[in-house]
Each structure stands twice: as C-alpha cells, then as structure tokens.
Design a protein around this motif. Structure first.
Motif, PDB file in Angstrom:
ATOM      1  N   LEU A  26       8.102   0.142   4.916  1.00  0.00           N
ATOM      2  CA  LEU A  26       7.137  -0.902   4.564  1.00  0.00           C
ATOM      3  C   LEU A  26       7.718  -1.828   3.494  1.00  0.00           C
ATOM      4  O   LEU A  26       8.174  -1.386   2.452  1.00  0.00           O
ATOM      5  CB  LEU A  26       5.836  -0.276   4.046  1.00  0.00           C
ATOM      6  N   SER A  27       7.717  -3.116   3.787  1.00  0.00           N
ATOM      7  CA  SER A  27       8.302  -4.098   2.873  1.00  0.00           C
ATOM      8  C   SER A  27       7.811  -5.488   3.266  1.00  0.00           C
ATOM      9  O   SER A  27       7.602  -5.760   4.447  1.00  0.00           O
ATOM     10  CB  SER A  27       9.830  -4.039   2.967  1.00  0.00           C
ATOM     11  N   PRO A  28       7.657  -6.374   2.282  1.00  0.00           N
ATOM     12  CA  PRO A  28       7.255  -7.745   2.620  1.00  0.00           C
ATOM     13  C   PRO A  28       8.247  -8.452   3.541  1.00  0.00           C
ATOM     14  O   PRO A  28       7.871  -9.389   4.246  1.00  0.00           O
ATOM     15  CB  PRO A  28       7.189  -8.435   1.243  1.00  0.00           C
ATOM     16  N   ASP A  29       9.519  -8.019   3.528  1.00  0.00           N
ATOM     17  CA  ASP A  29      10.505  -8.705   4.369  1.00  0.00           C
ATOM     18  C   ASP A  29      10.773  -7.974   5.683  1.00  0.00           C
ATOM     19  O   ASP A  29      11.752  -8.261   6.364  1.00  0.00           O
ATOM     20  CB  ASP A  29      11.813  -8.935   3.607  1.00  0.00           C
ATOM     21  N   ASN A  40      -2.802   5.130  12.030  1.00  0.00           N
ATOM     22  CA  ASN A  40      -2.920   5.874  10.779  1.00  0.00           C
ATOM     23  C   ASN A  40      -3.538   4.977   9.713  1.00  0.00           C
ATOM     24  O   ASN A  40      -2.921   3.999   9.283  1.00  0.00           O
ATOM     25  CB  ASN A  40      -1.528   6.369  10.351  1.00  0.00           C
ATOM     26  N   ASP A  41      -4.752   5.318   9.306  1.00  0.00           N
ATOM     27  CA  ASP A  41      -5.476   4.488   8.332  1.00  0.00           C
ATOM     28  C   ASP A  41      -4.789   4.457   6.971  1.00  0.00           C
ATOM     29  O   ASP A  41      -4.775   3.424   6.294  1.00  0.00           O
ATOM     30  CB  ASP A  41      -6.911   5.000   8.170  1.00  0.00           C
ATOM     31  N   ALA A  42      -4.223   5.598   6.554  1.00  0.00           N
ATOM     32  CA  ALA A  42      -3.556   5.650   5.248  1.00  0.00           C
ATOM     33  C   ALA A  42      -2.320   4.748   5.239  1.00  0.00           C
ATOM     34  O   ALA A  42      -2.040   4.082   4.236  1.00  0.00           O
ATOM     35  CB  ALA A  42      -3.169   7.084   4.907  1.00  0.00           C
ATOM     36  N   LEU A  43      -1.595   4.710   6.352  1.00  0.00           N
ATOM     37  CA  LEU A  43      -0.427   3.835   6.445  1.00  0.00           C
ATOM     38  C   LEU A  43      -0.854   2.372   6.347  1.00  0.00           C
ATOM     39  O   LEU A  43      -0.199   1.565   5.687  1.00  0.00           O
ATOM     40  CB  LEU A  43       0.314   4.090   7.759  1.00  0.00           C
ATOM     41  N   ARG A  49      -1.394  -2.638   0.311  1.00  0.00           N
ATOM     42  CA  ARG A  49      -1.065  -2.620  -1.122  1.00  0.00           C
ATOM     43  C   ARG A  49       0.330  -3.171  -1.378  1.00  0.00           C
ATOM     44  O   ARG A  49       0.585  -3.787  -2.410  1.00  0.00           O
ATOM     45  CB  ARG A  49      -1.171  -1.190  -1.664  1.00  0.00           C
ATOM     46  N   ALA A  50       1.235  -2.939  -0.441  1.00  0.00           N
ATOM     47  CA  ALA A  50       2.624  -3.390  -0.598  1.00  0.00           C
ATOM     48  C   ALA A  50       2.839  -4.805  -0.077  1.00  0.00           C
ATOM     49  O   ALA A  50       3.966  -5.309  -0.132  1.00  0.00           O
ATOM     50  CB  ALA A  50       3.556  -2.425   0.129  1.00  0.00           C
TER      51      ALA A  50
END
Length: 258
Positions: A26-29, A40-43, A49-50
């Motif tokens: 997970l990353s903005p780029d 997956n809801d947590a993912l 958040r990220a």
C-alpha cells in the motif's frame, strides 16, 4: 502532471501471505488491485489512512474465463502513460481434501486445478496481452509476472496430488511463457517463486489431516512445534524483495531460500 504510479494486481489478497503482501505494498504511488473471493475491510481502512489507491474485487477464481475477461477489460481501461510499471502476482491457491487422489471429491479436484493453475494461466495471458499492446504503442515500463509456487511443485507429497500438480504446472508454464517473452524486444519477465513454509490457514489445514490418509502429517506438526514456519509478514517481505531484484526473471523458477 502527476507522478506515474506502479500498477500491481494481486490474487488471494484477503488473508495469509497475500494479505501481508497487500498491506506492505500500500502506497500513494502504487495502484493496487486485489482479487479474492472475499474483500477485506481492514485492508480497505488501512489503504484510506495511507492515502493509497486500492481496488478490491470479490471474484471466484474458479470462474477462470470470467476472472480473466474482467481483468482484461479493466486493464484496457487504464492509461499506460500514467503508469511506471505493471506487475501481476498470482498468489491464490487451494488445498483439496487431504488424502489419496481417489478419495478426493471431484469438485474439489476441479476447483484446486482451476484456482491453482488455470486461473494463473488465463490471468497471465490477459495481462501479457493488454500490456503487450501498451508496449506496441511505445510504453516502456517494466512488466513482471510473479507466480507464487511451492516446494511441493518440485518435490511431490502424498495426500495432495492436486496441489503438487497445480504448482508443478505453474512452474512449467512460467518457464514456457518466459521463453516466449524472451523472443520479444520488450518482453515481460516471469518468475515462479516458492516462498518457503509459512504459518497460514493452509498449514493449519495440513496439520489437521488424518494420519491414515496423510503420511507427511508428522513433518508438518514438527515444523510448527520447532518454530520453522515463517510468519506471513516475513514471507511477504522476502517475496516482495525478490520481485524488486534487478535480476528478476533471470531464473524463471526459484525459491526464496536459494
């Protein structure tokens, strides 16, 4: 103009090592597409958040043609000029009922081979087809296919003939496709990678096997008791490090323990 993003497609991302890989990527780029039977809801919450772009599909990979068509249409809707790279990670796999081949339910065998071999082949074909069209229009981002294999594709085990067969097939189709891509001026790089022995639901399933049907049971219990299992997070880190190697693709069938 916005910074180009890395496109990554990951199957089997809702739990185990797949979920750990998704969390670590997970990353903005990075534009991340996760394909699993369940989302997956947590993912999803972690991605928000990220500020990380995440798309999750609820997709039964046993519907191999449907999954491949859906991916092809989605890829054709992307703008390659906005992408720095494109990667497909075929991670999903399933075990059949543990025991000799003749005792396995027919639908279980069909499902294991569809999810474990047919789906990766069709998804890889769709990925190579569309990203190959991008290359033909002048796009030059690196293209990679990482197939998550297993030592059981190289060393057979009693009680799981279908899983062994799916992973052996995955290794060999990777070899064949890598040869195809090597003939092209800007071909994709493919690797079928064994990630080691990981403490996931699949290991729990194996340890619950009937000793009369599963001669290797004691070995898998021993791996757990002796602390020889990698955590999903550790395994994901090793696999993603392999994906980032400058020589990725030089060895089409590999093991993180090499």
């Amino acid at each position: 103009m916005s910074h180009p993003q890395h496109l990554t497609i990951l199957t089997g991302a809702s739990r185990g090592m797949g979920l750990a890989m998704a969390e670590q990527m997970l990353s903005p780029d990075r534009l991340l597409l996760c394909i699993s039977r369940n989302t997956n809801d947590a993912l999803e919450a972690t991605a928000k958040r990220a500020n990380a772009p995440l798309t999750q599909w609820s997709q039964d990979l046993a519907d191999t043609a449907g999954a491949a068509k859906r991916l092809q249409v989605w890829l054709q809707a992307q703008a390659p000029k906005s992408l720095a790279s494109a990667t497909l990670i075929n991670n999903a796999g399933v075990l059949t009922t543990i025991g000799p081949l003749e005792s396995a339910p027919t639908d279980g065998l069909i499902n294991a081979l569809r999810v474990g071999l047919e789906a990766p082949m069709l998804l890889t074909a769709a990925f190579l087809r569309v990203t190959g069209e991008w290359v033909n229009t002048g796009w030059r981002g690196p293209r990679k296919v990482l197939n998550i294999s297993s030592g059981l594709g190289r060393h057979a085990m009693a009680g799981q003939a279908s899983y062994c067969a799916a992973k052996a097939g995955m290794d060999h189709f990777t070899r064949g496709s890598a040869l195809d891509e090597a003939e092209k001026p800007f071909g994709a790089k493919l690797v079928s990678l064994a990630p080691g022995v990981i403490d996931t639901d699949m290991q729990t399933q194996l340890r619950a096997g009937d000793p009369a049907q599963f001669p290797a049971l004691a070995r898998f219990i021993g791996l757990k008791e002796q602390g020889q299992l990698s955590s999903p997070e550790q395994a994901a880190k090793q696999v993603l490090a392999w994906l980032d190697r400058p020589d990725f693709g030089a060895q089409p069938v590999a093991d993180v323990r090499d």
